[in-house]
Write a protein that holds these residues in place. Structure first.
Motif, PDB file in Angstrom:
ATOM      1  N   UNK A   1       0.908  -1.353  -0.101  1.00  0.00           N
ATOM      2  CA  UNK A   1      -0.089  -0.034   0.166  1.00  0.00           C
ATOM      3  C   UNK A   1       0.883   1.274  -0.017  1.00  0.00           C
ATOM      4  N   UNK A  25      -4.481  -0.402  10.189  1.00  0.00           N
ATOM      5  CA  UNK A  25      -5.725   0.062   9.643  1.00  0.00           C
ATOM      6  C   UNK A  25      -6.593   0.870  10.899  1.00  0.00           C
ATOM      7  N   UNK A  26      -6.129   0.757  11.892  1.00  0.00           N
ATOM      8  CA  UNK A  26      -6.802   1.419  13.091  1.00  0.00           C
ATOM      9  C   UNK A  26      -6.538   2.797  13.489  1.00  0.00           C
ATOM     10  N   UNK A  27      -5.208   2.873  12.627  1.00  0.00           N
ATOM     11  CA  UNK A  27      -4.499   4.300  13.043  1.00  0.00           C
ATOM     12  C   UNK A  27      -4.513   5.364  12.051  1.00  0.00           C
ATOM     13  N   UNK A  28      -4.242   6.675  12.224  1.00  0.00           N
ATOM     14  CA  UNK A  28      -4.474   7.531  11.104  1.00  0.00           C
ATOM     15  C   UNK A  28      -3.057   7.303  10.245  1.00  0.00           C
ATOM     16  N   UNK A  29      -3.174   7.116   9.072  1.00  0.00           N
ATOM     17  CA  UNK A  29      -2.079   7.116   8.082  1.00  0.00           C
ATOM     18  C   UNK A  29      -1.114   8.278   8.020  1.00  0.00           C
ATOM     19  N   UNK A  42      -2.594  10.779   3.709  1.00  0.00           N
ATOM     20  CA  UNK A  42      -3.893  10.789   4.139  1.00  0.00           C
ATOM     21  C   UNK A  42      -4.814  11.283   3.100  1.00  0.00           C
ATOM     22  N   UNK A  43      -4.389  11.805   1.951  1.00  0.00           N
ATOM     23  CA  UNK A  43      -5.214  12.212   0.956  1.00  0.00           C
ATOM     24  C   UNK A  43      -5.725  11.076  -0.033  1.00  0.00           C
ATOM     25  N   UNK A  44      -4.901   9.875  -0.359  1.00  0.00           N
ATOM     26  CA  UNK A  44      -5.339   8.967  -1.022  1.00  0.00           C
ATOM     27  C   UNK A  44      -4.172   7.991  -1.195  1.00  0.00           C
ATOM     28  N   UNK A  66      -2.905  -0.085  -3.394  1.00  0.00           N
ATOM     29  CA  UNK A  66      -2.078  -0.962  -3.644  1.00  0.00           C
ATOM     30  C   UNK A  66      -1.227  -1.070  -4.655  1.00  0.00           C
ATOM     31  N   UNK A 117      -0.081  -3.873   4.097  1.00  0.00           N
ATOM     32  CA  UNK A 117      -0.610  -2.396   4.279  1.00  0.00           C
ATOM     33  C   UNK A 117      -0.230  -1.853   5.641  1.00  0.00           C
ATOM     34  N   UNK A 118      -0.432  -0.662   5.857  1.00  0.00           N
ATOM     35  CA  UNK A 118      -0.096   0.116   7.170  1.00  0.00           C
ATOM     36  C   UNK A 118      -1.093  -0.675   7.946  1.00  0.00           C
TER      37      UNK A 118
END
Ligand code: SF4
Ligand code: SF4
Ligand code: FES
Ligand code: FES
Lengths: 252, 268
Positions: free
Chosen positions: A10, A92-96, A14-16, A19, A89-90
Motif C-alpha cells: 500500500x 488500519x486502526x490508526x491515522x495514516x 492521508x489524501x489518497x 496497492x 498494508x499499514x
C-alpha cells in the motif's frame, strides 16, 4: 536460493493511496521486512517504513500482512506459498502518515491516562521487598514490546473511531491489571477507574488481541478477564460489596 | 464512514485483506450451537422420555425434577414444589430449571467470545470489519448482565452435585441393587465429570479461589489451588465443548432408553 516473489504494497498518504504490485527477489530465510527493504533499495526509494531492531523486540515494524496485524521482521517469506502474492498494508486502526507508517500517538495518550505505580508511604525506595510468587503474574505483562498490534486489531476502536476517546485498549488493560495485581501499589480505585474511565466494559473478550500478540501474552485470560472479575467484585456483586463495607477495604 | 473506512485511515476498500478461511470457525461454531439450541428447546418442551425406571436414568435436562408430574424415582426425595399445570398448560419440568445451565453458559467468558463472533459478528473474525454501526460492548443493559456470571457459576455447582448424585444412583439394576454398571451409568458419569471440569476451569472459579488476591505469599493454600485451577483454565474452551456434547448425548441416550428405542446394556 534466491527467487522472485510477488508483493502488493500500500502506498499513499492521508489524501489518497492504493496497492501497488512489485516483483522482488527474496533469499532463503528472509522475512517480509527484508524484502520490503529490498523494494525500497531497488524500486521505490521513497517508500516509508518504520523499523528498528529486526529482532521482534522494538515493536516498530507493525503492519498488516495478508490482512493480519503482524511484525514484518518476524514474518518469514517462506511461510507463504511460492505463487502467493503477499499483501502489505499499514495498520488500519490508526491515522495514516505515509505508506506503511501510521500515527500511533493514540496509544501514547492512553498510556498517560493510566496513573503510575504508587509506593507505600512508610517504605523508603530501597526497603521494598516482594516475593516471587507475588510478582510473577505481572511479569508476563512486562514482556510487552508496545508494538500496538493488539490495539490495532481490537474491533472496539478499529471498527468504531468514536470509541477511541473512551477506550484504553488491550495494551493498557494489561498495564492496569499489572498495577492492580502489584503487591505494593497503594493507589486506590484502579478497578473502578478501569470500568468507568478506561472502558474495560467495552471489551467483549473476543480475544483478537491475544491472537496477534507477538509476545504471546495471554491478554484476555490473564489480564482482561481477571480485571472484569475484580470490577464485578466491587461494582456488580452485592454480597462482596457488603463484605468490603464491613471490612473496610477495596477487594483484597 | 466509520472504522477502517474512516477518513483518517489508509484508503483501502476491502473489509479485510485476509486470505485464509477466516469464516470457517464462526460458521462451525454457529452450526454446532444452533443445533444444540434447537435440540434442547425441542427436548425441554417434549415433557416425556426423560426418566427410565428400570435402569434409574434421568436426563440432565430434567434434573432435578421439581414438578408434581415427575415420577417419584426421578425426584430428589419427592421434593416437588412446582405444579405441573399453569393456566391449564402442562409445564415441562425442564423449563423450571434450564434457565440456570443456560444462564451459566450464556454468561461464560468462553461462550461469550464464541457467540459474539459467530452469531453477532462483533467481530466475525480478527481484522475483519464488523457490520455494526455503533458498539457499546458490555457496558449497557442487557449485556451488562454478563457481570453476574458468578451467580450462575454458584448455581452450576449445585447442579453438578445433583447430576453427580444422579450418576451415582444409576449404578443399580432393575431390582434396585447396587454395584451394577450399565452403559447408561457410564454416560451419566461422563456428563457429570465433564461438567465438573467445565465449572472448575471457569474464569470466575479461578478468580474466586485465588485470582482476586493481591498477595499470594500470604495465602499459600489459595495460591496452590489457584495454580491448579489455572492449569484447568487453559483448557476451558475444550471443557466447554466436551461438557456440552456429553450432556446432549446423555439426554439423547436417556430419551432413547426410556422410549424403548434402545436397551440399556448392563456390563454386570
Ligand atoms: S478481547 Fe477485548 S480488548 Fe482484546 S481485541 Fe477483543 S475486544 Fe479488544
Ligand atoms: S500486549 Fe502484545 S500485542 Fe499488545 S502492544 Fe504489547 S506486545 Fe504488542
Ligand atoms: S523491527 Fe523491531 S520488532 Fe520488527
Ligand atoms: S468462564 Fe466459562 S463457565 Fe465461567
Amino acid at each position: 536460493m534466491a527467487r522472485n516473489i510477488k508483493l502488493r504494497i500500500w502506498r499513499g498518504d492521508s489524501t489518497d493511496g492504493g496497492l501497488k504490485d512489485v516483483v522482488v527477489e527474496a533469499n532463503e530465510g528472509e522475512v517480509v521486512l527484508d524484502v520490503i527493504h529490498r523494494v525500497q533499495a531497488t524500486q521505490m526509494g521513497d517508500l516509508a517504513v518504520r523499523w528498528n531492531c529486526k529482532a521482534g523486540k522494538c515493536g516498530s515494524c507493525s503492519m498488516e500482512i495478508n490482512g493480519k496485524p503482524r511484525l514484518a521482521c518476524m514474518t518469514q517469506v517462506a511461510s507463504f506459498g511460492e505463487e502467493e502474492t503477499i499483501t502489505v498494508t499499514p495498520l488500519r486502526a490508526f491515522p495514516i502518515i505515509k505508506d506503511l507508517v501510521t500515527n500511533v500517538s493514540f496509544n501514547y495518550r492512553k498510556a498517560m491516562e493510566v496513573p503510575a505505580y504508587e509506593h507505600p508511604k512508610n517504605l523508603a525506595p530501597g526497603e521494598a521487598r516482594m516475593e516471587q510468587i507475588d510478582v510473577e503474574r505481572s511479569q508476563e505483562f512486562r514482556k510487552c514490546i508496545e508494538c500496538f498490534l493488539c490495539q490495532d486489531v481490537c474491533h472496539v476502536v478499529r471498527d468504531h473511531e468514536e470509541n477511541k476517546k473512551s477506550f484504553a485498549g488491550p495494551r493498557f488493560f494489561i498495564r492496569i491489571a499489572e498495577l492492580d495485581m502489584h503487591p505494593l501499589d497503594t493507589l486506590k480505585n484502579r478497578k473502578k477507574a478501569a470500568q468507568e474511565e478506561h472502558g474495560l466494559g467495552m471489551c467483549n473478550i473476543t480475544k483478537c488481541c491475544t491472537e496477534v500478540c507477538p509476545e504471546h501474552i495471554k491478554i484476555t485470560d490473564n489480564a482482561i478477564i481477571p480485571m472484569k472479575e475484580r470490577v464485578a467484585d466491587i461494582k456488580y456483586d452485592p454480597v462482596r460489596w457488603l463484605g468490603s463495607k464491613i471490612r473496610k477495604r477495596e477487594g483484597l | 464512514m466509520s472504522g477502517v473506512f474512516s477518513p483518517t485511515r489508509a484508503k483501502i476498500k476491502e473489509r479485510t485483506l485476509r486470505t485464509d478461511k477466516w469464516w470457517v470457525e464462526p460458521l462451525l461454531t454457529f452450526s454446532v450451537l444452533i443445533s444444540f439450541v434447537i435440540y434442547a428447546t425441542f427436548r425441554a418442551f417434549e415433557n416425556k422420555y426423560y426418566f427410565d425406571k428400570e435402569s434409574h436414568l434421568i436426563s440432565p435436562f430434567y434434573s432435578p425434577c421439581l414438578s408434581d408430574s415427575c415420577d417419584p424415582g426421578a425426584t430428589l426425595a419427592n421434593f416437588t414444589p412446582v405444579s405441573s399445570q399453569v393456566f391449564n398448560f402442562a409445564l415441562s419440568p425442564a423449563l423450571i430449571i434450564l434457565i440456570f445451565p443456560l444462564g451459566f453458559r450464556m454468561t461464560c467468558y468462553y461462550y461469550r467470545k464464541s457467540y459474539y463472533r459467530s452469531f453477532w459478528m462483533s467481530p466475525p473474525a480478527c481484522a475483519v470489519a464488523e457490520p455494526h454501526k455503533t458498539y457499546t460492548g458490555e457496558t449497557r443493559f442487557p449485556l451488562i448482565i454478563q457481570n453476574a456470571h458468578r451467580y450462575f457459576f454458584y448455581a452450576g455447582l449445585v447442579f453438578n452435585v445433583i447430576l453427580t448424585y444422579d450418576a451415582i444412583i444409576s449404578y443399580r439394576n432393575a431390582a434396585g441393587e447396587w454395584g451394577h454398571v450399565s452403559v447408561g451409568s457410564l454416560v451419566l458419569t461422563l456428563s457429570a465429570a465433564t461438567l465438573w471440569l467445565y465449572s472448575m476451569s471457569c474464569h470466575t472459579c479461578r478468580h474466586t479461589i485465588g485470582g482476586r488476591l493481591k498477595n499470594f505469599s500470604k495465602h499459600p493454600v489459595r495460591y496452590k489451588l489457584w495454580s491448579w485451577v489455572s492449569v484447568l483454565n487453559h483448557s476451558h474452551q475444550r471443557y466447554a465443548w466436551f461438557s456440552l456434547a456429553a450432556v446432549a448425548f446423555a439426554d439423547i441416550y436417556v430419551r432413547q432408553v426410556s422410549s424403548g428405542a434402545w436397551t440399556n446394556f448392563y456390563f454386570f
